[in-house]
Design an enzyme around this catalytic site. Sequence first.
Site, short mmCIF file in Angstrom:
data_model
loop_
_atom_site.label_atom_id
_atom_site.label_comp_id
_atom_site.label_asym_id
_atom_site.label_seq_id
_atom_site.Cartn_x
_atom_site.Cartn_y
_atom_site.Cartn_z
N GLY A 41 -33.22 78.07 -44.38
CA GLY A 41 -33.60 77.72 -43.01
C GLY A 41 -34.78 78.45 -42.41
O GLY A 41 -35.44 77.95 -41.51
N GLU A 95 -34.35 85.24 -40.01
CA GLU A 95 -33.31 84.19 -40.04
C GLU A 95 -33.71 83.03 -39.16
O GLU A 95 -34.43 83.22 -38.17
CB GLU A 95 -31.99 84.77 -39.49
N ASP A 96 -33.21 81.83 -39.50
CA ASP A 96 -33.43 80.70 -38.59
C ASP A 96 -32.53 80.82 -37.37
O ASP A 96 -32.97 80.74 -36.23
CB ASP A 96 -33.22 79.35 -39.31
N ASP A 99 -25.40 82.65 -36.04
CA ASP A 99 -24.31 81.94 -35.38
C ASP A 99 -23.09 82.87 -35.33
O ASP A 99 -22.99 83.72 -34.44
CB ASP A 99 -24.05 80.63 -36.15
N THR A 100 -22.16 82.77 -36.28
CA THR A 100 -21.02 83.70 -36.29
C THR A 100 -21.48 85.12 -36.61
O THR A 100 -20.89 86.10 -36.17
CB THR A 100 -19.97 83.30 -37.34
N GLY A 101 -22.55 85.22 -37.41
CA GLY A 101 -23.05 86.52 -37.85
C GLY A 101 -22.54 86.91 -39.23
O GLY A 101 -22.97 87.91 -39.80
N ASN A 102 -21.65 86.10 -39.79
CA ASN A 102 -21.04 86.44 -41.08
C ASN A 102 -22.05 86.52 -42.22
O ASN A 102 -21.98 87.43 -43.05
CB ASN A 102 -19.97 85.41 -41.46
N THR A 103 -22.98 85.58 -42.25
CA THR A 103 -23.96 85.55 -43.35
C THR A 103 -24.77 86.85 -43.36
O THR A 103 -24.87 87.53 -44.38
CB THR A 103 -24.91 84.34 -43.20
N ASP A 155 -31.37 72.60 -40.54
CA ASP A 155 -30.93 71.33 -41.10
C ASP A 155 -29.56 70.89 -40.62
O ASP A 155 -28.77 71.71 -40.12
CB ASP A 155 -30.87 71.44 -42.63
P1 IMP Z 1 -23.51 82.39 -39.57
O1 IMP Z 1 -23.07 83.07 -40.83
O2 IMP Z 1 -22.38 81.70 -38.86
O3 IMP Z 1 -24.29 83.28 -38.64
O4 IMP Z 1 -24.38 81.18 -40.06
C1 IMP Z 1 -25.72 81.15 -40.06
C2 IMP Z 1 -26.20 79.92 -40.81
O5 IMP Z 1 -25.49 78.72 -40.41
C3 IMP Z 1 -27.64 79.69 -40.43
O6 IMP Z 1 -28.51 80.41 -41.27
C4 IMP Z 1 -27.76 78.19 -40.54
O7 IMP Z 1 -28.08 77.82 -41.85
C5 IMP Z 1 -26.37 77.64 -40.19
N1 IMP Z 1 -26.29 77.20 -38.78
C6 IMP Z 1 -25.57 77.76 -37.78
N2 IMP Z 1 -25.75 77.11 -36.61
C7 IMP Z 1 -26.63 76.11 -36.87
C8 IMP Z 1 -27.24 75.08 -36.06
O8 IMP Z 1 -27.04 74.95 -34.83
N3 IMP Z 1 -28.09 74.23 -36.71
C9 IMP Z 1 -28.37 74.33 -38.04
N4 IMP Z 1 -27.84 75.28 -38.83
C10 IMP Z 1 -26.97 76.16 -38.25
MG MG Z 2 -28.34 75.72 -42.99
#
Ligand code: IMP
Ligand code: MG
Length: 171
Positions: A41, A95-96, A99-103, A155
Amino acid sequence: MPEFIPLISELEINKKIQKLGQKISSDYKEKDLVLVGVLKGSFIFLADLARQISIDHDIDFIGASSYEGTSSSGQIVFTKQPDLELENRDILFVEDIVDTGNTLLKIIEFIKLLNPKSIKICTLIDKHERRNVKIDVDYSCFSLEKGFIVGYGLDYNEKYRNLPAIYDLKL
Ligand code: IMP
Ligand code: MG
């Protein structure tokens, strides 16, 4: 038919990235900056941001995706490891969207094992509603409470990364 509601324009994105590039250039003047883009992303954001950073820096990528399709609380699988030597260097993750921050949490745990000098986080979008880990975002261009957005690298099922602006996707 999905509906695309315009949220952030190309012009707004460009202006923010220009400012952010200047700030990073000044904050990292005396440091050994390596931008580490989180695939996939971040590829468009990183390409534009790097061109607004006026100090010398290296660029690398790390690939990570959540194992479970919809729930990002699932296991993280590394699809690409960084190529560069990161020991004792100043890592800025790009990062793009956080969201949760888990990644990012998992990625940071892994990168710490390589003994970098510092680790900071830069994201295009800081989305708050589902954050469930304590993570400090050091640089962010835009804040979003909730929703699902696409475009400018982001995406939905691998589509719409090519849209030049950011849209709220209504399915
Ligand atoms: P996290 O581990 O929940 O922070 O997930 C982050 C990843 O989820 C990002 O790098 C995106 O690839 C995907 N993601 C989370 N929210 C969105 C959104 O609103 N649009 C597109 N991709 C998202
Ligand atoms: Mg994605």
